[in-house]
Design a protein around this motif. Sequence first.
Motif, mmCIF file in Angstrom:
data_model
loop_
_atom_site.group_PDB
_atom_site.id
_atom_site.type_symbol
_atom_site.label_atom_id
_atom_site.label_comp_id
_atom_site.label_asym_id
_atom_site.label_seq_id
_atom_site.Cartn_x
_atom_site.Cartn_y
_atom_site.Cartn_z
ATOM 1 N N ALA A 163 27.262 -12.383 40.082
ATOM 2 C CA ALA A 163 28.331 -12.781 41.023
ATOM 3 C C ALA A 163 28.678 -11.569 41.973
ATOM 4 C CB ALA A 163 29.468 -13.046 39.925
ATOM 5 N N ALA A 164 28.767 -10.265 41.454
ATOM 6 C CA ALA A 164 28.992 -9.302 42.227
ATOM 7 C C ALA A 164 27.750 -9.086 43.351
ATOM 8 C CB ALA A 164 29.165 -7.977 41.615
ATOM 9 N N THR A 165 26.848 -9.457 43.142
ATOM 10 C CA THR A 165 25.853 -9.298 44.243
ATOM 11 C C THR A 165 25.749 -10.324 45.218
ATOM 12 O OG1 THR A 165 23.894 -8.283 42.692
ATOM 13 C CG2 THR A 165 23.258 -9.110 44.855
ATOM 14 N N ASN A 166 26.316 -11.643 44.783
ATOM 15 C CA ASN A 166 26.342 -12.754 45.546
ATOM 16 C C ASN A 166 27.671 -12.735 46.640
ATOM 17 O OD1 ASN A 166 24.304 -14.068 44.507
ATOM 18 N ND2 ASN A 166 25.617 -15.373 42.981
ATOM 19 N N HIS A 167 28.674 -11.845 46.406
ATOM 20 C CA HIS A 167 29.925 -11.572 46.846
ATOM 21 C C HIS A 167 29.951 -10.239 47.545
ATOM 22 C CE1 HIS A 167 31.879 -15.403 45.572
ATOM 23 N NE2 HIS A 167 31.375 -15.024 44.262
#
Length: 562
Positions: A431-435
């Motif tokens: 999720a951190a990578t996506n955002h």
Amino acid sequence: MKRTYSPWVVLSALLTGSALGLMDSTITNVAVPSLIHDLGARVDQILWVGNGYLLGYAALVVTAGRLGDLFGQKRMFMIGVSLFVLSSIACAFAQSAEMFVASRVVQGCSAALFGPQSMAIITHIFPPERRGTAFGVWGSVAGISVAAGPTLGGLTVAAFGWRWVFLINVFIGAIAMVYAAVVVPNVNFGRRPRLDIAGSVLLSLGLFLLVYGLLEGESHHWGPLWGPVTAPMVIVAGVCALVALVALERGRQDREPLLPFSVLRNRNFVLTLGATCGLALAVSSMLFLTLLNLQMSIGMAVAVAGITVATAPAVSVLVSPFSGRLTDKYGGKYVLFVGMLVLAAGLVLLASAEQIGSTWYDMLPGLLTVGIGMGVTFSPPVAMAMGSVPKSMTGVASGCFNMARLAGSLIGSASVGALLQARLAPALTRAATNHANALPPDLRDRFIAGFATASTGDLQTQHLTTEPATQTLANLVLHEGLADAIRWTYTLPVAVLVIGAIAVLGTHSRTKPTDPTPQPTADDTPAASAVSAVAQAAVPASAHDPASTFASPPSPAPAKST
């Protein structure tokens, strides 16, 4: 001639005592802040408010069941309730955290003494065709007691202080003792009891070490507990003690064994124990995951989250008596099979509601379905397990049943916690990578790195990143990652329920236990068939169904006051 009481009157006396132990398992949670303030308790000591009770219960519950077989269920019930009252007084007047925790351990031991006796006595006094209904009523009262604990505890603490949470037990316990002394029968089997001391020590020691390792393992990251001794080593030591018990009991099967192998070789009993363990695992997992989601993802206050989750046990209270009637009429096999699948479907609905932006009412369909499943599955396993063993061994069978339920809860907490932690790390990182693309390039790597160890540390977003500009995005990542991890973690209890439901199909719907021991006799009893007549008279005529009768050995003598 002493008065004969209806089995339903006896059941009400047993429920008074049972409600005492069940309510106390949840009522103390609300007193924790007051305990920290008044007794100066540390966090590790507060954890043992619940764990101490659980450990004392686990160490004695099977042995206590066998003691009921040997020395009489009524006697052990009365002793257990008496000790529970005394330990409650000790809790109420505790002057230190150490004294309080020690009193809680004694409370757990005393609850183990009277807990298994209720199921055994119900099996003795009710004819087979009415046991399902009786256990259904028992389930409803159990659900009400557990659900009412936090509410009653909160009101008591607010009005009178935390010590009165335990003084309430004195009044309830006194009523239970007097009531039971008057109406509960003293059923015995005409044998001279011989207690297996060595077996009792090995069993209690093995269960103590096993449960202690499971309780303390996660908080110590499954590492050292004291010195070089680790949690897995304690668990292995517990298993070794239980293996030694089996070796010892193998040579005692003809001499009043603590653990009769004939019970453990009963296919219905063993499969039902497995299903019971799976049900406890599923319910404990649901409570943990749903409360975590409501508080961490949706942002609900603790009290409101507790009331929301209480929807499930509230529904189960309404459903449980009907499940008991279905079990009486059709047998428990298919009722339990359907109930486990309904419970699994409820967990799937809860998992599907784990989405960003979901609200508490998105959880209601799943909670309602789970409540129906819980209500349907309470009565059948008890009736099937207790109805498939000889009446001379119902005490030890009840102890094993309660231990299976406890083991399921412990295994559920440990396994679901471990799986959630394993799923949380990649979910947060993903999720951190996506955002991260929404941030300036110089903040992206630090933002992603802030979530790398979050699953084993603090999930507060201010500790995940020190950049004020990224706090809003960090909250979004945390909620998205947590929802994804919780959603996948639900697959474990769902899989356990489906496997358990399939295993239940291997049981016999109607059972006929073989009891090589003398049939039970009661003090000053008339004809042995009278109990069936008393039980039939206690139920409306419209409820009688000759086709629903289980094949069973002769019923014990009627319930009498002693």
